[in-house]
Design an enzyme around this catalytic site. Structure first.
Site, mmCIF file in Angstrom:
data_model
loop_
_atom_site.group_PDB
_atom_site.id
_atom_site.type_symbol
_atom_site.label_atom_id
_atom_site.label_comp_id
_atom_site.label_asym_id
_atom_site.label_seq_id
_atom_site.Cartn_x
_atom_site.Cartn_y
_atom_site.Cartn_z
ATOM 1 N N PHE C 119 -45.890 -3.182 -50.713
ATOM 2 C CA PHE C 119 -46.244 -1.838 -50.258
ATOM 3 C C PHE C 119 -45.399 -0.826 -51.008
ATOM 4 O O PHE C 119 -44.333 -1.170 -51.549
ATOM 5 C CB PHE C 119 -46.043 -1.718 -48.740
ATOM 6 C CG PHE C 119 -47.306 -1.310 -48.023
ATOM 7 C CD1 PHE C 119 -48.342 -2.211 -47.853
ATOM 8 C CD2 PHE C 119 -47.467 -0.012 -47.534
ATOM 9 C CE1 PHE C 119 -49.514 -1.828 -47.212
ATOM 10 C CE2 PHE C 119 -48.644 0.370 -46.894
ATOM 11 C CZ PHE C 119 -49.661 -0.532 -46.730
ATOM 12 N N GLN C 233 -46.016 14.156 -44.470
ATOM 13 C CA GLN C 233 -46.392 13.262 -45.564
ATOM 14 C C GLN C 233 -47.859 13.393 -45.950
ATOM 15 O O GLN C 233 -48.745 13.316 -45.098
ATOM 16 C CB GLN C 233 -46.130 11.810 -45.163
ATOM 17 C CG GLN C 233 -46.504 10.820 -46.249
ATOM 18 C CD GLN C 233 -46.021 9.422 -45.918
ATOM 19 O OE1 GLN C 233 -46.615 8.727 -45.112
ATOM 20 N NE2 GLN C 233 -44.911 9.025 -46.528
ATOM 21 N N HIS C 235 -50.695 11.454 -47.869
ATOM 22 C CA HIS C 235 -51.050 10.135 -48.389
ATOM 23 C C HIS C 235 -51.862 10.371 -49.654
ATOM 24 O O HIS C 235 -52.776 11.182 -49.649
ATOM 25 C CB HIS C 235 -51.880 9.383 -47.338
ATOM 26 C CG HIS C 235 -52.026 7.925 -47.612
ATOM 27 N ND1 HIS C 235 -52.767 7.442 -48.660
ATOM 28 C CD2 HIS C 235 -51.525 6.844 -46.966
ATOM 29 C CE1 HIS C 235 -52.714 6.110 -48.643
ATOM 30 N NE2 HIS C 235 -51.965 5.724 -47.633
ATOM 31 N N LEU C 245 -58.824 7.693 -44.541
ATOM 32 C CA LEU C 245 -57.765 6.999 -45.261
ATOM 33 C C LEU C 245 -58.292 5.785 -46.025
ATOM 34 O O LEU C 245 -59.015 4.960 -45.472
ATOM 35 C CB LEU C 245 -56.704 6.528 -44.252
ATOM 36 C CG LEU C 245 -55.604 5.603 -44.782
ATOM 37 C CD1 LEU C 245 -54.680 6.356 -45.718
ATOM 38 C CD2 LEU C 245 -54.808 5.015 -43.622
ATOM 39 N N GLU C 248 -53.094 2.163 -48.597
ATOM 40 C CA GLU C 248 -52.174 1.839 -49.684
ATOM 41 C C GLU C 248 -52.302 0.371 -50.086
ATOM 42 O O GLU C 248 -52.030 -0.003 -51.231
ATOM 43 C CB GLU C 248 -50.756 2.121 -49.182
ATOM 44 C CG GLU C 248 -49.680 2.056 -50.209
ATOM 45 C CD GLU C 248 -48.415 2.782 -49.713
ATOM 46 O OE1 GLU C 248 -48.525 3.932 -49.252
ATOM 47 O OE2 GLU C 248 -47.336 2.193 -49.782
ATOM 48 N N ARG C 288 -45.244 7.521 -51.409
ATOM 49 C CA ARG C 288 -46.378 8.430 -51.214
ATOM 50 C C ARG C 288 -46.091 9.863 -51.634
ATOM 51 O O ARG C 288 -46.961 10.532 -52.189
ATOM 52 C CB ARG C 288 -46.790 8.388 -49.733
ATOM 53 C CG ARG C 288 -47.388 7.066 -49.355
ATOM 54 C CD ARG C 288 -47.579 6.949 -47.856
ATOM 55 N NE ARG C 288 -48.195 5.661 -47.531
ATOM 56 C CZ ARG C 288 -48.399 5.238 -46.294
ATOM 57 N NH1 ARG C 288 -48.043 5.983 -45.271
ATOM 58 N NH2 ARG C 288 -48.958 4.067 -46.082
ATOM 59 N N HIS C 356 -51.070 12.976 -43.716
ATOM 60 C CA HIS C 356 -51.165 11.648 -43.101
ATOM 61 C C HIS C 356 -50.193 11.429 -41.951
ATOM 62 O O HIS C 356 -50.528 10.815 -40.953
ATOM 63 C CB HIS C 356 -50.908 10.599 -44.192
ATOM 64 C CG HIS C 356 -51.050 9.186 -43.735
ATOM 65 N ND1 HIS C 356 -52.220 8.710 -43.164
ATOM 66 C CD2 HIS C 356 -50.200 8.133 -43.763
ATOM 67 C CE1 HIS C 356 -52.062 7.419 -42.864
ATOM 68 N NE2 HIS C 356 -50.847 7.056 -43.196
ATOM 69 N N ARG C 391 -41.541 8.836 -45.276
ATOM 70 C CA ARG C 391 -41.662 7.494 -44.714
ATOM 71 C C ARG C 391 -42.259 6.546 -45.742
ATOM 72 O O ARG C 391 -43.167 6.925 -46.483
ATOM 73 C CB ARG C 391 -42.558 7.526 -43.479
ATOM 74 C CG ARG C 391 -42.837 6.163 -42.903
ATOM 75 C CD ARG C 391 -43.616 6.242 -41.609
ATOM 76 N NE ARG C 391 -45.004 6.665 -41.783
ATOM 77 C CZ ARG C 391 -45.998 5.861 -42.167
ATOM 78 N NH1 ARG C 391 -45.777 4.593 -42.449
ATOM 79 N NH2 ARG C 391 -47.229 6.327 -42.280
#
Lengths: 248, 139, 580
Positions: C119, C233, C235, C245, C248, C288, C356, C391
């Site tokens: 990730f 954040q 995304h 979405l 990721e 991100r 996001h 994050r």
């Protein structure tokens, strides 16, 4: 983007002002990429703030926005206006459920049924967390995985005439979820769940119309789950006759 | 445990009309499948009566057979056969759902499993037919 | 008018990942406790359901807790509290195994162990997943498990309007029961806020309609500060138009981001070199905030596509092949087919950055405790902070579990030491709240402003002033606009005065909350004169540890937020330049 206008015939039911539902028509200009839910949001925001319906994720996974669209149970976030144009679209609350208001149905009965099938892992013996996960092969996962995809959207209940005639029927989604745990290699609760699944309001009510699986937006196939529970239950019953000493 | 529920007094309970099964093709086909049992039962009753006639002597049997040659009875048997075939085909399809066959870990497509079932059924029927034709008529 | 008061030991507000985990933790502490779970939607509708990619924890031999902690702190641009991060990574494996024992259908390796994937910003494969529906499966496993406990009492479809504070302690809540329109009063010794984020203050977000920052506003109004709200954040990969979405995980499985020339542009921003198979922390597996900024720079250079919903780039999965996509990314395929009308097996997916997640939230300590006695918070609503200024993907589902459990347990322990909750002082507080609701909403006459108009203007103001790139003048304008909207909000018109399932009322109450939340974001951003993590200022382009290695705390006043600051807890990782 091209804009066209489509008519939505929406069921209204306001318990404080009408005894039976009525229909209200709205003409909605829409771009090509609008779904039925976008049209409802347009009505709510711009035309008539009193229209009530449930929605949240707008991506077909929260299960809130089930409605009858031209007589078919659908997630309103997943059906496009362009596919119905130029004809009018009939938007009604999901069939077979009591209606609270407008497009909002009472699904509290489902929550009772869901609990009744014990949709949680039942173990004879718990393994301490310090010993790590229960191993499960991809094949064991595959055995129940698609029955675990249920989003509780209630479309299957709206499609089921058995539920329409007898609201006590445990019904497709709840039985499929109970069966999902029966199939889970980590679970030992099949016998406990049989009390509810094998009850007269359980699997044996199902006459296998099969529509629940047709309308399921997540391809859970609850009809298959119910029929398989029937076979399993019957097999176990026969075994218990042949081998009454055998404990299962 | 749920602490909040809708007020039952305000709920509107839609009634299911007696004609619900005419609303949708799939509901109608389902009702046809249910209806098929009536014709299959009728056929079986006739069969039982036929067997009973055998013990009542040659004349009674011949008279019964003559009656069955009437257009009405032929029509009935034609319809019963159609229903039996319809029921069997849907039954085989059901089997593919209820007892899916796994080949190398993957579920066999339902249409294929159904087709195999129907093929086997046709095969067995053919064998019975051949045996019947091959048996001396006098037996 | 007097209210009937229901008494419980603990009230959990919100029934998503954090709320259900908190409720179960409280319920497991003692069967004698009565746990109320109050949610404006049925639990399985909660936004946790939309989380896709996975949940991070150290479960493999090659991995270690320090590595997870360092990745998280580095990703957070050193604004995370390191003691909290250390606790988080230490408890994460336990929580994910617990979820496995509760039936979550994690994807598995051939040997039966739970699979892990890469990730963004993580140095090794440590993200557990259930295909690309991890949040969905987590939520349903938690909800179904919660049904086991008869002393968890659910108030479904109830919208909380206020926290009742008496004598410096949170003692109860008022909520509108959607079925009847009645204001109900619940009393308890401890309250846990788990209402998630508030992405809906922005126009273009992955967040569901219900994500309106309710819990943040509830705490804020009860005098609790909101922490680090300026960190929002984006995304990098949402669908243009809808903002849906695209996980990721599609990049961790090997997807490529390409500009309109078919060029994997991330290599031009120091994230290279490009490799055919993904390399940890490089290229598409960068964090991100950085990827979203790269997109904007590509746009400014004219390298992006232009579509009916603005600029976009391509997320190319074609080389992964249908088998892998169907096994590991089935939901991505379903979403793209349904909502874009193309098949990612054969065509690249149009994507662009989209709001996001909110790193900020209700100020809590490591135990989920807020400065207000008896009030706890966990999940996206809370800011512990482990996420700091940015994050890392797949830390948030784990955060819901770890801090949900902590907050639930601590709340239950606190509540059981307090004896029976007293409802006496609540009656008067409830009457005041009923009066406020009646005069401002339920029995409000006249007014001319449409809810949707104010909401839309707020959302656009937020995008203008508090988007990916920020500067003093646009943020100032946004703050000004928010003041205007707050004033106009007092003149909203409500068309629906009925009691049963009146969703217009709820929309108005949500907008009321969102205006507060937006205010803390914009004001926090204006005063943070540096660039850190997701907060990027064109007028202050670099990080300023000397002046801003500190948390923002926003306190509510009648004149708007009053900002204060608190130190960041550093244990073992000294701030250094954040370079991938």
């Amino acid at each position: 983007m091209s804009e066209r206008t489509i008519t939505l015939d929406v069921t209204r039911y306001r318990p404080h002002q009408e005894a039976v539902p009525t229909v209200q028509s709205y003409a909605i200009p829409f771009p090509d990429d609008w779904v039925v839910l976008d049209a409802l949001n347009h009505i709510k925001d711009q035309v008539d703030g009193s229209l009530s319906y449930r929605w949240s994720c707008r991506m077909g996974v929260c299960g809130s926005c089930g409605m009858m669209v031209n007589g078919e149970p659908k997630l309103s976030c997943a059906v496009f206006l362009r596919d119905y144009f130029p004809r009018a679209i009939r938007v009604e609350p999901l069939s077979n459920f009591p209606v609270i208001r407008d497009l909002v149905i009472d699904m509290s009965g489902f929550l009772d049924k869901l609990k009744s099938v014990k949709p949680w892992i039942i173990r004879e013996q718990e393994k301490p967390l310090s010993e790590g996960e229960y191993l499960q092969s991809p094949r064991e996962l595959d055995a129940y995985q698609h029955f675990s995809q249920c989003i509780n959207c209630m479309l299957c209940y709206a499609a089921c005439p058995v539920f329409g005639l007898d609201s006590g029927f445990v019904g497709p989604a709840a039985i499929a979820l109970g069966y999902r745990y029966n199939l889970d290699s980590r679970d030992h609760g099949t016998a406990e769940r049989r009390e509810v699944l094998g009850d007269h309001e359980g699997i044996w009510q199902c006459t296998f119309v099969g529509e629940c699986s047709v309308v399921c937006p997540k391809h859970v196939d609850p009809a298959a789950a119910i029929q398989r529970v029937k076979v399993d239950t019957a097999k176990d019953w026969i075994l218990s006759l042949v081998m009454p000493w055998g404990q299962r | 445990m749920m602490a909040t529920r809708p007020d039952p007094a305000g709920l509107y309970h839609p009634a299911m009309p007696a004609t619900w099964w005419l609303r949708k093709r799939s509901y109608f086909l389902f009702m046809l499948r249910e209806l098929s049992s009536v014709f299959i039962a009728g056929f079986l009753v006739v069969l039982l009566l036929q067997i009973a006639q055998i013990s009542s002597g040659e004349d009674a049997r011949a008279a019964f057979s003559a009656m069955l040659r009437s257009p009405g009875w032929i029509l009935f048997h034609g319809v019963a056969l159609a229903f039996a075939v319809y029921h069997s085909v849907t039954w085989f399809y059901t089997t593919s759902i209820v007892m899916p066959l796994r080949v190398r870990g993957r579920e066999l497509p339902r249409w294929l499993f159904t087709a195999l079932n129907i093929g086997a059924w046709a095969g067995v029927s053919l064998v019975i037919l051949i045996l019947y034709l091959a048996l001396p008529a006098s037996a | 008018m007097s209210h009937e008061i229901s008494e419980h030991d603990v009230i959990v507000i919100g029934a998503g990942g954090a709320g259900l985990r908190a409720a179960i933790a409280a319920a497991e502490l003692s069967p004698k406790l009565s746990i109320a779970v109050v949610s404006k939607v049925y639990p399985m509708r909660s936004h946790t359901v939309s989380a896709e990619g996975g949940a991070a924890a150290v479960t493999r031999e090659y991995d270690n807790l320090d590595a997870h902690a360092r990745d998280t702190i580095f990703g957070a641009d050193f604004l995370a509290d390191q003691d909290a991060v250390e606790a988080f990574v230490a408890e994460a494996p336990h929580e994910l195994i617990q979820l496995e024992h509760w039936g979550c259908p994690w994807s598995r390796d051939a040997d039966g162990r739970i699979s892990v994937r890469s990730f963004g910003g993580m140095s090794v494969k440590r993200t557990l997943f259930a295909a690309d529906k991890t949040g969905f499966h987590m939520l349903h496993a938690l909800f179904q498990t919660s049904l086991k406990y008869d002393h968890i009492v659910r108030y479904d479809e109830c919208f909380v309007t206020s926290l009742l504070v008496e004598d410096g302690r949170a003692r109860g809540i008022t909520n509108v029961n959607l079925y009847t329109g009645e204001v109900m009063v619940l009393a308890a010794n401890a309250i846990v806020l788990c209402t998630g984020g508030g992405g809906r203050v922005f126009p273009f977000t992955t967040n569901a309609a219900i994500k309106t920052g309710d819990g943040m506003a509830l705490a804020y109004r009860a005098g609790v500060p909101l922490k680090d709200m300026e960190f929002v954040q984006y995304h990098p990969t949402g669908l243009p138009g809808t903002g849906i979405l695209i996980t990721e995980a599609s990049r961790s499985e090997g997807g490529w981001l390409k500009n309109k020339d078919g060029h994997r542009y991330l290599q031009d921003y120091g994230l290279g070199p490009p490799t055919d198979t993904p390399t940890q922390r490089k290229m598409e597996l960068g964090p991100r905030d950085i990827l979203s900024r790269c997109h904007m720079q590509e746009y400014q250079k004219g390298h992006t596509f232009e579509g009916p919903h603005g600029h976009y780039v391509h997320l190319d999965l074609r080389h992964l092949g249908q088998e892998l996509i169907d096994r590991k990314l089935p939901f991505v395929r379903e979403l793209v087919r349904n909502y874009v009308g193309i098949d990612p097996v054969y065509e690249p997916i149009p994507v662009r950055p989209v709001v996001h997640y909110m790193m900020g939230g209700v100020h809590t300590d490591m135990d989920g405790k807020t400065p207000l006695e008896g009030l706890y918070a966990a999940g996206e609503t809370a800011c512990v902070s482990i996420n700091g200024a940015n994050r890392l993907g797949s830390n948030s589902l784990t955060e819901c579990l770890v801090f949900g459990a902590r907050a639930g347990r601590n709340a239950a322990e606190y509540a059981s030491g307090m004896g029976t909750p007293t409802s006496n002082p609540l009656a008067a507080l409830a009457r005041d709240e009923q009066h406020r609701l009646d005069s401002q909403f339920f029995k409000k006459e006249g007014g001319s402003e449409r809810i949707a108009a104010i909401r839309t203007e707020m959302q656009h103001a937020m995008e203008e002033g508090a988007g990916i790139y920020r500067d003093a003048s646009s943020m100032g304008a946004t703050c000004e606009k928010l003041r205007e909207l707050r004033e106009r909000f007092s003149r909203i018109r409500l068309e629906d005065s009925s009691e049963v399932f009146n969703t217009e009322r709820i929309s108005a109450l949500e907008l009321d909350f969102m205006l507060d939340v937006a205010d803390t974001i914009a004001n926090g951003a204006l005063l943070r004169k540096e660039s850190r993590g997701s907060h990027t200022r064109t007028d202050f382009p670099s990080r300023d540890d000397e002046n801003f290695l500190k948390h923002t705390l926003a306190y509510r006043t009648d004149e708007g937020p009053r900002l204060d600051y608190a130190p960041v807890k550093i244990t073992r990782w000294q701030p250094e330049e954040r370079k991938y």
